[in-house]
Design a protein around this motif. Sequence first.
Motif, PDB file in Angstrom:
ATOM      1  N   ASP A 166     -12.322   4.279   4.099  1.00 36.28           N
ATOM      2  CA  ASP A 166     -11.912   3.485   5.259  1.00 36.28           C
ATOM      3  C   ASP A 166     -10.446   3.741   5.630  1.00 36.28           C
ATOM      4  N   GLY A 167      -9.948   4.918   5.308  1.00 40.25           N
ATOM      5  CA  GLY A 167      -8.542   5.228   5.521  1.00 40.25           C
ATOM      6  C   GLY A 167      -8.079   5.069   6.952  1.00 40.25           C
ATOM      7  N   ARG A 168      -8.982   5.293   7.914  1.00 40.34           N
ATOM      8  CA  ARG A 168      -8.572   5.173   9.316  1.00 40.34           C
ATOM      9  C   ARG A 168      -8.116   3.761   9.661  1.00 40.34           C
ATOM     10  N   ASN A 169      -8.627   2.752   8.936  1.00 38.08           N
ATOM     11  CA  ASN A 169      -8.215   1.374   9.222  1.00 38.08           C
ATOM     12  C   ASN A 169      -6.739   1.141   8.919  1.00 38.08           C
ATOM     13  N   PHE A 170      -6.143   1.977   8.075  1.00 37.45           N
ATOM     14  CA  PHE A 170      -4.745   1.809   7.657  1.00 37.45           C
ATOM     15  C   PHE A 170      -3.780   2.620   8.520  1.00 37.45           C
ATOM     16  N   VAL A 171      -4.306   3.313   9.510  1.00 35.79           N
ATOM     17  CA  VAL A 171      -3.437   4.162  10.329  1.00 35.79           C
ATOM     18  C   VAL A 171      -2.507   3.302  11.171  1.00 35.79           C
ATOM     19  N   CYS A 172      -1.225   3.484  10.929  1.00 38.80           N
ATOM     20  CA  CYS A 172      -0.167   2.843  11.699  1.00 38.80           C
ATOM     21  C   CYS A 172       1.014   3.806  11.683  1.00 38.80           C
ATOM     22  N   SER A 173       1.985   3.536  12.519  1.00 42.46           N
ATOM     23  CA  SER A 173       3.146   4.428  12.575  1.00 42.46           C
ATOM     24  C   SER A 173       4.432   3.615  12.512  1.00 42.46           C
ATOM     25  N   PRO A 174       5.295   3.964  11.555  1.00 45.66           N
ATOM     26  CA  PRO A 174       5.145   5.012  10.541  1.00 45.66           C
ATOM     27  C   PRO A 174       4.012   4.679   9.569  1.00 45.66           C
ATOM     28  N   PRO A 175       3.422   5.700   8.953  1.00 42.12           N
ATOM     29  CA  PRO A 175       2.379   5.431   7.966  1.00 42.12           C
ATOM     30  C   PRO A 175       2.952   4.920   6.659  1.00 42.12           C
ATOM     31  N   LYS A 222     -11.096   1.960  15.724  1.00 40.71           N
ATOM     32  CA  LYS A 222     -10.586   2.818  14.657  1.00 40.71           C
ATOM     33  C   LYS A 222     -11.554   3.980  14.395  1.00 40.71           C
ATOM     34  N   ASP A 223     -12.840   3.721  14.581  1.00 40.24           N
ATOM     35  CA  ASP A 223     -13.844   4.754  14.332  1.00 40.24           C
ATOM     36  C   ASP A 223     -13.781   5.906  15.328  1.00 40.24           C
ATOM     37  N   TRP A 224     -13.106   5.724  16.446  1.00 40.37           N
ATOM     38  CA  TRP A 224     -12.941   6.825  17.387  1.00 40.37           C
ATOM     39  C   TRP A 224     -12.305   8.037  16.713  1.00 40.37           C
ATOM     40  N   GLY A 225     -11.544   7.772  15.658  1.00 36.34           N
ATOM     41  CA  GLY A 225     -10.851   8.859  14.991  1.00 36.34           C
ATOM     42  C   GLY A 225     -11.442   9.271  13.670  1.00 36.34           C
ATOM     43  N   LYS A 226     -12.703   8.949  13.435  1.00 40.02           N
ATOM     44  CA  LYS A 226     -13.280   9.285  12.128  1.00 40.02           C
ATOM     45  C   LYS A 226     -13.322  10.795  11.900  1.00 40.02           C
ATOM     46  N   ASP A 227     -13.350  11.574  12.980  1.00 45.08           N
ATOM     47  CA  ASP A 227     -13.347  13.029  12.851  1.00 45.08           C
ATOM     48  C   ASP A 227     -12.090  13.661  13.440  1.00 45.08           C
ATOM     49  N   PHE A 277       0.836  -1.205   0.000  1.00 40.39           N
ATOM     50  CA  PHE A 277       0.000   0.000   0.000  1.00 40.39           C
ATOM     51  C   PHE A 277       0.871   1.256   0.000  1.00 40.39           C
ATOM     52  N   THR A 278       0.333   2.344  -0.535  1.00 36.31           N
ATOM     53  CA  THR A 278       0.985   3.649  -0.437  1.00 36.31           C
ATOM     54  C   THR A 278       0.104   4.573   0.401  1.00 36.31           C
ATOM     55  N   CYS A 279       0.573   5.793   0.591  1.00 33.10           N
ATOM     56  CA  CYS A 279      -0.172   6.758   1.398  1.00 33.10           C
ATOM     57  C   CYS A 279      -1.542   7.081   0.812  1.00 33.10           C
ATOM     58  N   ASP A 280      -1.783   6.714  -0.425  1.00 33.85           N
ATOM     59  CA  ASP A 280      -3.102   6.971  -1.019  1.00 33.85           C
ATOM     60  C   ASP A 280      -4.230   6.292  -0.253  1.00 33.85           C
ATOM     61  N   VAL A 281      -3.912   5.231   0.523  1.00 35.39           N
ATOM     62  CA  VAL A 281      -4.972   4.562   1.286  1.00 35.39           C
ATOM     63  C   VAL A 281      -5.615   5.505   2.289  1.00 35.39           C
ATOM     64  N   PHE A 338      -7.917  12.343  13.414  1.00 33.57           N
ATOM     65  CA  PHE A 338      -6.954  11.258  13.184  1.00 33.57           C
ATOM     66  C   PHE A 338      -6.094  10.955  14.407  1.00 33.57           C
ATOM     67  N   THR A 339      -5.956  11.903  15.318  1.00 36.12           N
ATOM     68  CA  THR A 339      -5.113  11.654  16.497  1.00 36.12           C
ATOM     69  C   THR A 339      -5.755  10.675  17.474  1.00 36.12           C
ATOM     70  N   LYS A 340      -7.028  10.385  17.300  1.00 33.04           N
ATOM     71  CA  LYS A 340      -7.728   9.463  18.196  1.00 33.04           C
ATOM     72  C   LYS A 340      -7.796   8.027  17.633  1.00 33.04           C
ATOM     73  N   ILE A 341      -7.189   7.812  16.484  1.00 28.47           N
ATOM     74  CA  ILE A 341      -7.200   6.480  15.879  1.00 28.47           C
ATOM     75  C   ILE A 341      -6.094   5.633  16.500  1.00 28.47           C
ATOM     76  N   PRO A 342      -6.412   4.484  17.117  1.00 31.68           N
ATOM     77  CA  PRO A 342      -5.340   3.606  17.595  1.00 31.68           C
ATOM     78  C   PRO A 342      -4.450   3.165  16.432  1.00 31.68           C
ATOM     79  N   ASN A 343      -3.154   3.286  16.619  1.00 31.27           N
ATOM     80  CA  ASN A 343      -2.195   3.009  15.536  1.00 31.27           C
ATOM     81  C   ASN A 343      -1.874   1.528  15.459  1.00 31.27           C
ATOM     82  N   GLY A 344      -2.125   0.916  14.315  1.00 32.85           N
ATOM     83  CA  GLY A 344      -1.729  -0.468  14.129  1.00 32.85           C
ATOM     84  C   GLY A 344      -2.633  -1.207  13.161  1.00 32.85           C
ATOM     85  N   CYS A 345      -2.067  -2.231  12.517  1.00 32.19           N
ATOM     86  CA  CYS A 345      -2.786  -3.035  11.537  1.00 32.19           C
ATOM     87  C   CYS A 345      -2.433  -4.510  11.722  1.00 32.19           C
TER      88      CYS A 345
END
Length: 456
Positions: A280-289, A323-328, A271-275, A330-337
């Motif tokens: 459903d982009g919040r589902n892909f939030v991980c760090s590093p992105p 993951k939906d906690w951060g729908k509005d 995947f690239t940052c386009d996700v 992004f800082t509230k999205i738990p990081n990880g996939c």
Amino acid sequence: MDLIIKNGTVVTASETFKSDVGIKDGKIIAMGSDLNVDGAEVVDANGKLVIPGAIDVHTHLAMPFGGTVSADSYLAGTRAAACGGVTTVFDYPMQRKGMTIKEVIDSKKAICEQDACVDYAYHCIITDLNDGDILNEMESAVEEGITSFKCFFVYKKEGMMVDDGTFVQLMLKAKEVGAMINLHAENPDLIDYNIERFLAEGKTSPWYHYLSRPEHVEAEADKRAVHWAKHYQAPLYLVHMADKEGLEALLEAKQDNPNLFVETCPQYLEFTCDVYKREDGRNFVCSPPMKGQESQDALWKAIKNGGIDVVATDHCPFQSYEKDWGKDDFTKIPNGCAGVENLYPYMLSAANQGKISFNRAIELCSRNPAKIFGCTEKGTIAVGKDADIVIYDPEVDFTISVDNMHSDYDHTIWEGIQVKGYPVQTYSRGRLVYDHGDFVGEPGWGNFVKREKRPQ
């Protein structure tokens, strides 16, 4: 012999050949043609590859993070591992301020002894030197088989970050006692600055998770870490490499320090940052992105030419409602996939489609992890090694879905991804733990892997 796998093609990191494999008491005791089958169970692997089990050296099971706990327990995560051909997992237990290494490890041992379905090992995350006590304790931890320790250059506000001085102290002590320091490298001050700016401007979608920690923010920390490792000639393992600039700096530094190692993850290869622009982009939030196409191309180039040492997963899934906690915001999205069940099928599929060789896939996912982290009984198929074996059918077409995975999460970023070829059986120390789509192992089967220290 207890078990003979017959008629398969054995593939290791360096060889491909026809051979039967004889197993007794969890070990490979014979290889060759026409092994004596008297009293042994026989498995016919005709038309299939017989390969060593993968070693996922980067998982976060039952990890507290982002106001919750990662979705896979030690039972669920190691069950999923078995079903994806992973026969050893490394977890990252977290030190909190004041804790000793022994306390950190002991907090996980009882759970793993009860729940682990495959073998397991630990990298201990260090966040606090305890006035130097941690440095003194590292040598005894190494003697107990804990030979790697992780630091963060990020999560300053969460109390997890180490500064450069602490990092160098840990690297030098690791060099002294035969250990390895693993590092999550991103620049925390730039991330915090970007986040504050985006939130003030009302820019709160997952796309701004990526823009808050883009390529150059990771690259600066990569280059700073490599600078210290190069000048102190200390071993360093950079986890989840995702950016081109940092990767190139590390590959250059490897010429002066052969004890520099780099890991990337399947999600950065697919995947690239386009996700992050997706609904459903919040589902892909991980760090590093995930990063841009240029970085992904550089990662694949280093996969093909030998520059990257290991592919592991950073497996740390969360439920969709979390993951939906951060729908509005992004800082509230738990990081990880998710990833532990997808690692080996994905890399073997790349081999099956001609992007890399099967030998290279096994080198990245089994041989190198075993070699780098001192798992002397694992990583290949050879007499005397643990019978951690995967039977792989290169003709199977498989579409990944949450419905055919074996974790406890309710969604996966790998939904709909098609792979060519798939594991049909997994053996952990000679015991069948996965069979044609079904987990057939047992919680508590997994053993702690006591690792050898690195040459000093």
